[in-house]
Design a protein around this motif. Structure first.
Motif, PDB file in Angstrom:
ATOM      1  N   GLY A 103       0.347  -1.345   0.083  1.00 60.75           N
ATOM      2  CA  GLY A 103      -0.284   0.213  -0.221  1.00 60.75           C
ATOM      3  C   GLY A 103       0.666   1.316   0.495  1.00 60.75           C
ATOM      4  N   HIS A 104       2.658   1.172  -0.323  1.00 55.70           N
ATOM      5  CA  HIS A 104       2.874   2.315  -0.232  1.00 55.70           C
ATOM      6  C   HIS A 104       2.271   3.454  -1.291  1.00 55.70           C
ATOM      7  N   ASP A 105       1.607   2.673  -3.367  1.00 57.29           N
ATOM      8  CA  ASP A 105       1.178   3.592  -3.962  1.00 57.29           C
ATOM      9  C   ASP A 105       0.411   4.834  -2.823  1.00 57.29           C
ATOM     10  N   GLY A 106      -0.674   4.028  -1.691  1.00 61.29           N
ATOM     11  CA  GLY A 106      -1.730   4.887  -0.795  1.00 61.29           C
ATOM     12  C   GLY A 106      -1.656   5.697  -0.399  1.00 61.29           C
ATOM     13  N   HIS A 107      -0.318   5.115   0.625  1.00 59.02           N
ATOM     14  CA  HIS A 107       0.537   6.177   1.219  1.00 59.02           C
ATOM     15  C   HIS A 107       1.097   8.069   0.835  1.00 59.02           C
ATOM     16  N   THR A 108       1.696   7.405  -0.638  1.00 60.41           N
ATOM     17  CA  THR A 108       1.960   8.413  -1.789  1.00 60.41           C
ATOM     18  C   THR A 108       0.849   8.808  -2.321  1.00 60.41           C
ATOM     19  N   ALA A 109      -0.061   8.950  -2.540  1.00 64.12           N
ATOM     20  CA  ALA A 109      -1.420  10.023  -2.801  1.00 64.12           C
ATOM     21  C   ALA A 109      -1.797   9.928  -1.628  1.00 64.12           C
ATOM     22  N   MET A 110      -1.372   9.417  -0.493  1.00 58.44           N
ATOM     23  CA  MET A 110      -2.519  10.580   0.241  1.00 58.44           C
ATOM     24  C   MET A 110      -1.908  11.154   0.245  1.00 58.44           C
ATOM     25  N   LEU A 111      -0.508  11.633   0.718  1.00 57.52           N
ATOM     26  CA  LEU A 111       1.040  12.472   1.110  1.00 57.52           C
ATOM     27  C   LEU A 111       0.806  13.380  -0.017  1.00 57.52           C
ATOM     28  N   LEU A 112      -0.260  13.474  -1.214  1.00 57.27           N
ATOM     29  CA  LEU A 112      -0.187  14.097  -2.161  1.00 57.27           C
ATOM     30  C   LEU A 112      -0.966  14.891  -1.940  1.00 57.27           C
ATOM     31  N   GLY A 113      -2.499  13.945  -1.571  1.00 50.79           N
ATOM     32  CA  GLY A 113      -3.194  14.599  -2.023  1.00 50.79           C
ATOM     33  C   GLY A 113      -3.440  16.073  -0.744  1.00 50.79           C
ATOM     34  N   ALA A 114      -3.128  15.531  -0.228  1.00 52.34           N
ATOM     35  CA  ALA A 114      -2.830  16.605   1.252  1.00 52.34           C
ATOM     36  C   ALA A 114      -2.022  17.975   1.293  1.00 52.34           C
ATOM     37  N   ALA A 115      -0.550  17.367   0.185  1.00 49.32           N
ATOM     38  CA  ALA A 115       0.059  18.347  -0.280  1.00 49.32           C
ATOM     39  C   ALA A 115      -0.392  19.896  -0.812  1.00 49.32           C
ATOM     40  N   LYS A 116      -1.851  18.722  -2.642  1.00 51.20           N
ATOM     41  CA  LYS A 116      -2.530  19.367  -2.997  1.00 51.20           C
ATOM     42  C   LYS A 116      -2.510  20.703  -1.827  1.00 51.20           C
ATOM     43  N   TYR A 117      -3.791  20.180  -0.862  1.00 56.69           N
ATOM     44  CA  TYR A 117      -4.967  21.208  -0.440  1.00 56.69           C
ATOM     45  C   TYR A 117      -3.268  22.405   0.560  1.00 56.69           C
ATOM     46  N   LEU A 118      -2.884  21.724   1.010  1.00 56.69           N
ATOM     47  CA  LEU A 118      -1.717  22.793   1.773  1.00 56.69           C
ATOM     48  C   LEU A 118      -1.127  23.622   1.243  1.00 56.69           C
ATOM     49  N   ALA A 119      -1.121  23.649  -0.292  1.00 57.46           N
ATOM     50  CA  ALA A 119      -0.393  24.962  -1.207  1.00 57.46           C
ATOM     51  C   ALA A 119      -2.033  25.463  -1.529  1.00 57.46           C
ATOM     52  N   GLU A 120      -2.760  24.937  -1.711  1.00 61.48           N
ATOM     53  CA  GLU A 120      -3.709  25.684  -2.128  1.00 61.48           C
ATOM     54  C   GLU A 120      -4.384  26.749  -0.772  1.00 61.48           C
ATOM     55  N   THR A 121      -4.099  26.269   0.426  1.00 58.35           N
ATOM     56  CA  THR A 121      -4.891  26.989   1.376  1.00 58.35           C
ATOM     57  C   THR A 121      -4.140  27.718   2.170  1.00 58.35           C
ATOM     58  N   ARG A 122      -2.647  27.080   2.270  1.00 56.83           N
ATOM     59  CA  ARG A 122      -1.820  27.310   3.226  1.00 56.83           C
ATOM     60  C   ARG A 122      -2.175  27.890   4.811  1.00 56.83           C
ATOM     61  N   ASN A 123      -3.595  27.580   5.303  1.00 56.45           N
ATOM     62  CA  ASN A 123      -4.044  27.640   6.758  1.00 56.45           C
ATOM     63  C   ASN A 123      -3.279  27.191   7.720  1.00 56.45           C
ATOM     64  N   PHE A 124      -1.838  27.438   7.858  1.00 58.68           N
ATOM     65  CA  PHE A 124      -1.045  27.491   8.868  1.00 58.68           C
ATOM     66  C   PHE A 124      -0.345  28.327   9.144  1.00 58.68           C
TER      67      PHE A 124
END
Length: 389
Positions: A103-124
């Protein structure tokens, strides 16, 4: 707070990323295609920094938040296993003998999803360091990345990772305070006797008999030398010797694994194995040599960080879907090196029924990707809130 709406909207994208990665599995530190795909996505998301070639094919991407603050690390592993896939899915491995069976393919996809969201929102506040690591299964990519200085170089203050868990309730989170996974060490025993005709054993020094005695004696370490409260596994997994029925062989090779949580228990095991091997060799009148190979250390969650991670998981999955007091498992994980370097936590994310990891019919459940990505994103926002927000 359930799955983040913006991340839920990315479900189809994350599925597409994951299935592409599933089709191009790579082993160890040689995750060139995988790293190239990840780098392409991260550049498209607009991360502020992208550092490639760490631990050969590892990456660290930096996203700046609002204002000054610490850096939080999020890690995903990228490598696959030397297994021939038997899933029959249309996006199955195109690399013969290699498969994303953990499932490392899934782990990578999940972190990419978080990366896209965090790069868009930067609410931190501060920064987030996205760690894409090769060679978790073998090769110790986590150790290599730490040795190459990522914690100091990127000033990472705390670090987190999640792993999918087949057989656990869909969308549930499981973790614990303290040790969650064991150290994984390997032993090799080389026995040399005197071979000869099996009809004349008196003219030989039989290493097979000695090997059988050694394997049995090793189990006395677990049953008689260990405090029953201390977890310990010693498993002999290979015995290689001989070529035919009428020849006593010259040599025997024994191989196996040792799993511990405590360094004192680990040291006791090494001492007793040395004594047993030497003693058995002397009693049978032959030569025997032990090689003890230290592997991944135990994966130990920071108590406070595990509690915090469980709180964030409950926001995503609901209070009843989070267990922060699971029994530690005897498997191993090289995220342990990152947790030795910085406080943090490792969690399991249930993906429902299906084949277990490291099985040729295993497949990551794409429906949990938005849950994992939401956990990562909310973890950053909770750990490093914007001042005045």
């Amino acid at each position: 707070m359930p799955v983040v709406n913006r991340i839920a909207d990315m479900s189809a994208e994350m599925t597409a990323w994951r299935r592409h990665l599933h089709s191009i599995p790579e082993l160890g530190l040689d995750c060139h295609q995988t790293a190239g795909f990840v780098a392409e996505r991260l550049r498209a998301f607009g991360v502020d920094e992208l550092h490639e070639g760490i631990a050969k094919t590892g990456l660290v991407a930096i996203i700046n938040g609002q204002g000054t603050g610490p850096t939080i690390g999020l890690r995903a592993d990228m490598d696959a296993l030397p297994i021939t896939e038997e899933t029959g899915v249309e996006y199955a491995s195109t690399h013969p003998g290699k498969m994303h069976a953990c499932g490392h393919d899934g782990h990578t996809a999940m972190l990419l999803g978080a990366a896209k969201y965090l790069a868009e929102t930067r609410n931190f506040s501060g920064r987030v360091a996205l760690i894409f690591q090769p060679a978790e299964e073998f090769g110790g990519g986590g150790e290599v990345m730490v040795q190459e200085g990522i914690m100091d170089r990127f000033d990472i203050a705390q670090v987190y990772a999640i792993h999918n868990a087949p057989g656990k309730d869909f969308g549930s989170f499981n973790t614990t305070h303290g040790a969650i996974m064991a150290a994984a060490d390997t032993f090799h025993i080389h026995i040399t006797g005197v071979g000869g005709h099996a009809a004349r054993p008196h003219s030989c020094v039989d290493p097979v008999i000695a090997a059988c005695s050694i394997v049995q004696a090793l189990q006395s370490i677990v049953s008689r030398n260990r405090d029953p409260k201390d977890a310990l596994v010693i498993s002999t997994t290979q015995i290689h010797t001989g070529t035919t029925d009428n020849v006593i062989p010259e040599t025997v090779y024994i191989n196996g694994t040792v799993r511990t949580f405590d360094k004192e228990v680990q040291a006791m095991v090494v001492r007793r194995m040395e004594e047993i091997v030497a003693g058995q060799a002397a009693s049978f009148g032959l030569e025997a040599r032990l090689e003890f190979e230290y592997g991944y250390p135990p994966t130990i969650n920071d108590d406070a960080k595990a509690g915090f991670a469980a709180e964030v998981a409950a926001e995503i999955a609901g209070e009843g879907a989070v267990d922060d007091n699971i029994t530690p498992v005897m498997g191993a994980e090289d995220f342990s090196y990152m947790l030795e370097a910085r406080p943090g936590a490792y969690l399991m994310l249930g993906q429902g029924e299906g084949a277990g990891v490291h099985h040729p019919k295993y497949n990551f459940n794409d429906e949990i990707a938005p849950i994992g990505a939401s956990f990562f994103a909310r973890l950053v926002e909770r750990a490093q809130p914007v001042a005045g927000a």
